[in-house]
Motif scaffolding. Structure first.
Motif, PDB file in Angstrom:
ATOM      1  N   SER A  94       0.833  -1.210   0.000  1.00 21.49           N
ATOM      2  CA  SER A  94       0.000   0.000   0.000  1.00 21.49           C
ATOM      3  C   SER A  94       0.863   1.252   0.000  1.00 21.49           C
ATOM      4  O   SER A  94       0.588   2.228  -0.705  1.00 21.49           O
ATOM      5  N   LYS A  95       1.947   1.211   0.802  1.00 20.29           N
ATOM      6  CA  LYS A  95       2.859   2.349   0.872  1.00 20.29           C
ATOM      7  C   LYS A  95       3.508   2.618  -0.480  1.00 20.29           C
ATOM      8  O   LYS A  95       3.595   3.765  -0.935  1.00 20.29           O
ATOM      9  N   ASN A  96       3.943   1.550  -1.138  1.00 18.89           N
ATOM     10  CA  ASN A  96       4.575   1.688  -2.455  1.00 18.89           C
ATOM     11  C   ASN A  96       3.598   2.223  -3.497  1.00 18.89           C
ATOM     12  O   ASN A  96       3.964   3.037  -4.356  1.00 18.89           O
ATOM     13  N   LEU A  97       2.343   1.745  -3.416  1.00 22.19           N
ATOM     14  CA  LEU A  97       1.341   2.212  -4.364  1.00 22.19           C
ATOM     15  C   LEU A  97       1.071   3.707  -4.193  1.00 22.19           C
ATOM     16  O   LEU A  97       0.974   4.450  -5.173  1.00 22.19           O
ATOM     17  N   GLN A 131       1.808   6.632  -6.851  1.00 27.15           N
ATOM     18  CA  GLN A 131       0.759   7.552  -7.282  1.00 27.15           C
ATOM     19  C   GLN A 131       1.196   8.998  -7.073  1.00 27.15           C
ATOM     20  O   GLN A 131       1.008   9.853  -7.949  1.00 27.15           O
ATOM     21  N   ALA A 132       1.783   9.278  -5.905  1.00 24.04           N
ATOM     22  CA  ALA A 132       2.236  10.634  -5.600  1.00 24.04           C
ATOM     23  C   ALA A 132       3.307  11.082  -6.592  1.00 24.04           C
ATOM     24  O   ALA A 132       3.334  12.242  -7.022  1.00 24.04           O
ATOM     25  N   HIS A 133       4.211  10.161  -6.960  1.00 19.35           N
ATOM     26  CA  HIS A 133       5.266  10.480  -7.924  1.00 19.35           C
ATOM     27  C   HIS A 133       4.661  10.849  -9.275  1.00 19.35           C
ATOM     28  O   HIS A 133       5.089  11.836  -9.910  1.00 19.35           O
ATOM     29  N   ILE A 136       2.303  15.033 -13.291  1.00 17.64           N
ATOM     30  CA  ILE A 136       1.087  15.427 -13.998  1.00 17.64           C
ATOM     31  C   ILE A 136       0.760  16.891 -13.729  1.00 17.64           C
ATOM     32  O   ILE A 136       0.426  17.650 -14.639  1.00 17.64           O
ATOM     33  N   PHE A 137       0.873  17.280 -12.467  1.00 16.41           N
ATOM     34  CA  PHE A 137       0.453  18.626 -12.082  1.00 16.41           C
ATOM     35  C   PHE A 137       1.594  19.633 -12.001  1.00 16.41           C
ATOM     36  O   PHE A 137       1.395  20.763 -11.549  1.00 16.41           O
TER      37      PHE A 137
END
Length: 266
Positions: free
Chosen positions: A9-12, A16-18, A23-24
């Motif tokens: 979960s931490k890696n996911l 996602q944050a990376h 993206i933004f």
């Protein structure tokens, strides 16, 4: 098993944050462009002291219905390091979150002021203009076709050819290159100007409108300087005692000199 699931979960989430951070990331540089176009750095600089949000929105030429969004724009720019906030004693302010805090320029924002002698404002506006940004949208097309560059894919010709046919673009682009060159050559002459000592002549290949050549010619009056660029770039420019402008194509021939200077812009 619980530990493995927790690590997964931490890696996911980190993945996602990376992805989101990339993206933004456009928000930062487009917010900066917006601030420049609204002249926010110049307005805050002219204010002469920490400027309240209420004072800033009143000074901006924008619709009153947009006042509330200036806070979010400034929040992005403070986070990006272009402005800083400082507490001040005041009873003014229409926005609770900004009560008693004023905006000041960060050091880098000094280089975005219109009147700064080394302003990078023209460079920023040019590099973030759609004519130079749109080719990035066509990168995948370019990888699949025979065009020389993505600029060709988007606009059908090279940047320099397009600029040669459109005077407004030519001026816009030349001003941008000059603003970048002005800062760079000032540092070069101050920190390592000795590299030009003893040269009888030097040719600045792709020298644009002569920002670098002019600086070298002024610093070393005994050195003959040639600013060499495409004819439409140097057309109508006047030289001096030890500076001349020559039009041509560097892929065909370059004027002879003791040294050749080639400054890469991108």
């Amino acid at each position: 098993m619980a530990m493995q699931n927790g690590e997964l979960s931490k890696n996911l989430l980190e993945s996602q944050a990376h992805i989101w951070s990339h993206i933004f990331s456009f928000i930062k540089f487009m917010s900066l462009k917006c601030a420049i176009q609204l002249q926010i750095p110049d307005i805050i600089n002219r204010h002469g002291s920490p400027m309240l949000l209420s004072e800033l929105v009143e000074a901006l030429t924008i619709k009153k219905e947009r006042f509330q969004f200036v806070y979010w724009l400034m929040r992005v720019l403070v986070h990006s390091g272009f402005f800083v906030k400082q507490s001040i004693s005041t009873t003014r302010g229409s926005y609770d979150e900004e009560e008693g805090e004023g905006y000041l320029l960060a050091p880098s924002s000094q280089l975005l002021l219109m009147e700064h002698p080394l302003s990078l404002r023209p460079y920023l506006l040019a590099l973030l203009d759609p004519i130079l940004m749109d080719p990035w949208q066509d990168m995948s097309k370019w990888f699949q076709n025979d065009d020389v560059t993505p600029f060709h894919t988007t606009h059908g010709r090279a940047l320099y050819n397009l600029a040669g046919q459109e005077p407004t673009l030519n001026q816009f682009f030349n001003d941008a290159m000059a603003s970048d060159a002005r800062l760079v050559i000032s540092v070069i002459l101050e920190q390592c100007g000795g590299v030009f000592q003893g040269l009888d002549s030097i040719v600045d290949v792709g020298g644009g409108t002569g920002t670098v050549s002019e600086a070298i010619a002024k610093a070393f009056p005994d050195t003959s300087c040639i600013c060499f660029d495409l004819p439409h770039v140097v057309d109508g420019l006047d030289g001096s005692k030890n500076l001349m402008y020559v039009g041509g194509d560097m892929f065909e021939a370059v004027p002879k000199a003791n040294a050749v200077l080639l400054k890469v812009e991108f």
